[in-house]
Design an enzyme around this catalytic site. Sequence first.
Site, short mmCIF file in Angstrom:
data_model
loop_
_atom_site.label_atom_id
_atom_site.label_comp_id
_atom_site.label_asym_id
_atom_site.label_seq_id
_atom_site.Cartn_x
_atom_site.Cartn_y
_atom_site.Cartn_z
N GLY A 124 0.82 -1.21 0.00
CA GLY A 124 0.00 0.00 0.00
C GLY A 124 0.86 1.26 0.00
O GLY A 124 0.48 2.28 0.58
N GLY B 287 -0.51 4.79 -0.85
CA GLY B 287 -1.57 5.36 -0.02
C GLY B 287 -1.11 6.51 0.85
O GLY B 287 0.04 6.95 0.76
N TYR C 187 -14.99 -2.42 8.37
CA TYR C 187 -13.58 -2.03 8.57
C TYR C 187 -13.15 -2.32 10.01
O TYR C 187 -12.09 -2.92 10.24
CB TYR C 187 -13.46 -0.53 8.27
CG TYR C 187 -12.11 0.09 8.53
CD1 TYR C 187 -10.97 -0.33 7.85
CD2 TYR C 187 -11.98 1.14 9.44
CE1 TYR C 187 -9.74 0.28 8.07
CE2 TYR C 187 -10.75 1.75 9.66
CZ TYR C 187 -9.64 1.32 8.98
OH TYR C 187 -8.42 1.91 9.20
N ILE D 183 -5.61 10.37 10.45
CA ILE D 183 -4.28 10.91 10.12
C ILE D 183 -4.46 12.09 9.16
O ILE D 183 -5.12 11.96 8.13
CB ILE D 183 -3.38 9.83 9.46
CG1 ILE D 183 -3.28 8.57 10.34
CG2 ILE D 183 -2.00 10.40 9.15
CD1 ILE D 183 -2.62 8.76 11.67
C1 AKB Z 1 -10.85 6.00 8.58
O1 AKB Z 1 -11.41 7.10 8.75
O2 AKB Z 1 -11.42 5.00 8.14
C2 AKB Z 1 -9.40 5.88 8.98
C3 AKB Z 1 -9.25 5.36 10.38
C4 AKB Z 1 -9.62 6.20 11.53
O3 AKB Z 1 -8.82 4.25 10.55
N1 AKB Z 1 -8.75 7.14 8.86
#
Ligand code: AKB
Length: 324
Positions: free
Chosen positions: A11, A14, A146, A176
């Site tokens: 990645g 990214g 996620y 980030i």
């Molecule tokens: C997201 O917003 O999905 C990422 C995270 C906080 O893991 N930046």
Amino acid sequence: MCSSPRILVTGACGQIGSELTLVLREKYGSENVVATDRRTATSPRLRDTGPFELVDVTRRETIQAVVTRYKIDTIYHLAAILSATGEQNPQLAWDVNINGLYNVLEVARQEEVARLFYPSSIAVFGPETPRDNTPQETILRPRTMYGITKVAGELLCAYYARRLGLDVRGIRFPGIISSETLPGGGTTDYAVEIFYAAVTHRHYTCFLRPDTVLPMMYMPDCIKATLDLMAADPSRLKHRTDFNVTAFSVSPAELAAEIQKHIPDFVCKYEPDYRQAIADSWPHTIDDSAAREEWGWQPEYDLPAMVVDMLEKVRAKLSCELVC
Ligand code: AKB
């Protein structure tokens, strides 16, 4: 590892990869850091400063080929689908984040890779987790795909560390903020978009409510945390794959107000969409005392310092794009 490590970054195109790869090349020598991604690098800085290979982490043979060819002993596994894209395509999120991670771990085991970095996320937390000063040890019941893949990923990495002796280290990153590469598909992406919009149009429409407080971190601190944890004395680490870290917490309204100190005519409007529900399930503030105690974590940028630096970098980038 006495000589320079032989590093693979997945990645690498990214948000984190595009900056971490360059810092690793600076630190360990360009030829020792192989940048990989499933698409060709468009950034000349990434493409021309060291080896670049196409790797799709869902196809194990592509990882295997690069690890063998370059005699890799350290992997920074950054390839992932983020929270917002993950809600729109949960099957893809599972495939890349779980099957991709499993492929990387299996190649690492078979090829006797010594050390692996795994970025987890505040997305491991859910609505039942305490939202203020979220503890290191707490309820992990995320509602997003996620988040589910990140909890499973932490546990899978811990299994490979405990059962199979792979030295895996991981951090639960907050949002980030960075200027080099735009993030893609995250819920905290607004905190980057807002800078580009403020500099170019003096106007931004935010997809979260103005009072949505989330933990954040500026990219130099993200890189520092990654390098510090990877260099930490293993005998001091009680945790492994799941360190809470944070730098500051901020809402869209507070971030907009900080930007307005430098761009007084900047206007921010709010039109919350499906990402609001994701943000509402995440913490406001994080307790990162385990990272501070076990490997000396200490952020350098607070909100005002980050905003000054971001505005400078975004202005320089946009004026270079106009001229170059
Ligand atoms: C997201 O917003 O999905 C990422 C995270 C906080 O893991 N930046």
